[in-house]
Design a protein around this motif. Sequence first.
Motif, PDB file in Angstrom:
ATOM      1  N   ASP A   6       0.389   8.247   6.431  1.00 52.77           N
ATOM      2  CA  ASP A   6       0.950   7.916   7.980  1.00 52.77           C
ATOM      3  C   ASP A   6      -0.215   8.929   8.954  1.00 52.77           C
ATOM      4  OD1 ASP A   6       1.780   7.636  10.658  1.00 52.77           O
ATOM      5  OD2 ASP A   6       4.150   7.741  10.006  1.00 52.77           O
ATOM      6  N   GLN A   7      -1.243   8.174   9.347  1.00 47.17           N
ATOM      7  CA  GLN A   7      -2.207   8.746  10.251  1.00 47.17           C
ATOM      8  C   GLN A   7      -2.738   8.052  11.276  1.00 47.17           C
ATOM      9  OE1 GLN A   7      -4.926   9.643   6.880  1.00 47.17           O
ATOM     10  NE2 GLN A   7      -4.503  11.849   7.195  1.00 47.17           N
ATOM     11  N   SER A   8      -3.044   8.514  12.474  1.00 49.11           N
ATOM     12  CA  SER A   8      -3.523   7.627  13.832  1.00 49.11           C
ATOM     13  C   SER A   8      -5.031   8.500  13.918  1.00 49.11           C
ATOM     14  CB  SER A   8      -2.541   7.868  14.585  1.00 49.11           C
ATOM     15  OG  SER A   8      -1.167   7.457  14.607  1.00 49.11           O
ATOM     16  N   ILE A   9      -5.626   7.206  14.533  1.00 44.91           N
ATOM     17  CA  ILE A   9      -6.774   8.050  15.554  1.00 44.91           C
ATOM     18  C   ILE A   9      -7.081   7.080  16.545  1.00 44.91           C
ATOM     19  CG2 ILE A   9      -8.015   6.011  14.237  1.00 44.91           C
ATOM     20  CD1 ILE A   9     -10.489   8.419  13.813  1.00 44.91           C
ATOM     21  N   THR A 109      -5.383   3.048  20.090  1.00 46.20           N
ATOM     22  CA  THR A 109      -4.833   3.929  18.960  1.00 46.20           C
ATOM     23  C   THR A 109      -4.398   3.122  17.759  1.00 46.20           C
ATOM     24  OG1 THR A 109      -3.874   5.530  20.546  1.00 46.20           O
ATOM     25  CG2 THR A 109      -2.919   5.536  18.259  1.00 46.20           C
ATOM     26  N   LEU A 110      -5.215   3.703  16.687  1.00 44.94           N
ATOM     27  CA  LEU A 110      -4.911   2.903  15.498  1.00 44.94           C
ATOM     28  C   LEU A 110      -3.952   3.675  14.339  1.00 44.94           C
ATOM     29  CD1 LEU A 110      -5.449   0.942  13.007  1.00 44.94           C
ATOM     30  CD2 LEU A 110      -7.536   1.854  12.523  1.00 44.94           C
ATOM     31  N   ARG A 111      -3.036   3.257  14.018  1.00 46.07           N
ATOM     32  CA  ARG A 111      -2.208   3.928  13.344  1.00 46.07           C
ATOM     33  C   ARG A 111      -1.994   3.327  11.833  1.00 46.07           C
ATOM     34  NH1 ARG A 111       4.515   4.363  13.291  1.00 46.07           N
ATOM     35  NH2 ARG A 111       4.709   5.876  11.721  1.00 46.07           N
ATOM     36  N   TYR A 112      -2.275   3.779  10.893  1.00 49.59           N
ATOM     37  CA  TYR A 112      -2.089   3.464   9.383  1.00 49.59           C
ATOM     38  C   TYR A 112      -0.946   4.218   8.825  1.00 49.59           C
ATOM     39  CZ  TYR A 112      -2.962   2.399   4.662  1.00 49.59           C
ATOM     40  OH  TYR A 112      -2.961   2.040   3.449  1.00 49.59           O
ATOM     41  N   THR A 113      -0.407   3.599   8.250  1.00 47.14           N
ATOM     42  CA  THR A 113       0.776   3.747   7.292  1.00 47.14           C
ATOM     43  C   THR A 113       0.883   2.872   5.967  1.00 47.14           C
ATOM     44  OG1 THR A 113       2.531   2.238   8.253  1.00 47.14           O
ATOM     45  CG2 THR A 113       2.361   4.550   9.075  1.00 47.14           C
ATOM     46  N   GLY A 114       1.187   3.533   4.921  1.00 50.16           N
ATOM     47  CA  GLY A 114       1.078   2.838   3.751  1.00 50.16           C
ATOM     48  C   GLY A 114       1.563   3.553   2.670  1.00 50.16           C
ATOM     49  N   GLU A 132      -5.635  12.862   1.514  1.00 52.51           N
ATOM     50  CA  GLU A 132      -5.847  12.176   2.559  1.00 52.51           C
ATOM     51  C   GLU A 132      -7.104  11.551   2.745  1.00 52.51           C
ATOM     52  OE1 GLU A 132      -2.854  11.965   4.524  1.00 52.51           O
ATOM     53  OE2 GLU A 132      -1.938  13.088   2.719  1.00 52.51           O
ATOM     54  N   LYS A 133      -7.999  12.066   1.870  1.00 55.02           N
ATOM     55  CA  LYS A 133      -9.595  11.645   2.120  1.00 55.02           C
ATOM     56  C   LYS A 133      -9.829  10.500   2.429  1.00 55.02           C
ATOM     57  CE  LYS A 133     -14.117  12.771   0.251  1.00 55.02           C
ATOM     58  NZ  LYS A 133     -14.887  12.718  -1.006  1.00 55.02           N
ATOM     59  N   ASN A 136      -8.415   9.177   5.655  1.00 54.28           N
ATOM     60  CA  ASN A 136      -9.307   9.644   6.813  1.00 54.28           C
ATOM     61  C   ASN A 136     -10.683   9.080   6.877  1.00 54.28           C
ATOM     62  OD1 ASN A 136      -7.576  11.764   7.671  1.00 54.28           O
ATOM     63  ND2 ASN A 136      -8.185  13.218   6.214  1.00 54.28           N
ATOM     64  N   GLU A 137     -11.306   8.746   5.619  1.00 58.09           N
ATOM     65  CA  GLU A 137     -12.747   8.083   5.754  1.00 58.09           C
ATOM     66  C   GLU A 137     -12.599   6.687   6.428  1.00 58.09           C
ATOM     67  OE1 GLU A 137     -14.142   8.388   1.718  1.00 58.09           O
ATOM     68  OE2 GLU A 137     -14.740  10.647   2.066  1.00 58.09           O
ATOM     69  N   PHE A 138     -11.325   5.865   6.008  1.00 58.04           N
ATOM     70  CA  PHE A 138     -11.406   4.803   6.484  1.00 58.04           C
ATOM     71  C   PHE A 138     -11.092   4.658   7.952  1.00 58.04           C
ATOM     72  CE2 PHE A 138      -8.088   1.326   7.856  1.00 58.04           C
ATOM     73  CZ  PHE A 138      -9.018   0.160   7.415  1.00 58.04           C
ATOM     74  N   LEU A 139     -10.238   5.436   8.383  1.00 56.07           N
ATOM     75  CA  LEU A 139     -10.018   5.544   9.760  1.00 56.07           C
ATOM     76  C   LEU A 139     -11.089   5.926  10.705  1.00 56.07           C
ATOM     77  CD1 LEU A 139      -6.299   7.277  10.115  1.00 56.07           C
ATOM     78  CD2 LEU A 139      -7.153   4.784  10.315  1.00 56.07           C
ATOM     79  N   THR A 140     -12.003   6.945  10.176  1.00 59.29           N
ATOM     80  CA  THR A 140     -13.185   7.468  10.855  1.00 59.29           C
ATOM     81  C   THR A 140     -14.366   6.140  10.749  1.00 59.29           C
ATOM     82  OG1 THR A 140     -12.760   9.475  10.149  1.00 59.29           O
ATOM     83  CG2 THR A 140     -15.119   8.935  10.584  1.00 59.29           C
TER      84      THR A 140
END
Length: 150
Positions: A6-9, A109-114, A132-133, A136-140
């Motif tokens: 569950d991460q956002s950017i 804001t993009l939030r990815y949960t999965g 989380e790598k 994190n790489e995908f969101l970046t």
Amino acid sequence: MPKKWDQSIDIHAPIEVVWGYLDGSLENMQKIMPNVVDNTPVKVTDEGVGSISRQKYREGKRVMEYDVHTLEYMNKVDEKKLTIAFNLGGMFDIQGTYELFKQSEDVTTLRYTGFNEPLKWYIKPFVVLSGEKVVNEFLTRVKRVSENRE
């Protein structure tokens, strides 16, 4: 036990630009998911939910083929959501949700949960150790591509 994320950017690009990479052409999808080599619709529904696409994913020299099922789909002006699920090679059940929230005309804001659930006992330790790598790489990558409109 599945591995969950569950991460956002925040992305300095309009919501429609970011959405175009998640819910657009194969060419746009490949800009944020370069290992996807094909994405062919198998079943398309008017509301999006229930749609199925056959994807091909290259990992080294191997190409894996699987069906991606759309579980949730929402395309509003200020908020968008796409939930997909697929089984990867009989080894993993994978589900991902991409949510976009319009913060302003130029900030999204993009939030990815999965989650990634291993289906074979001998894969479980690798999933537990995965960090989380990858997310994190995908969101970046989505941020970079969207902001530079590559």
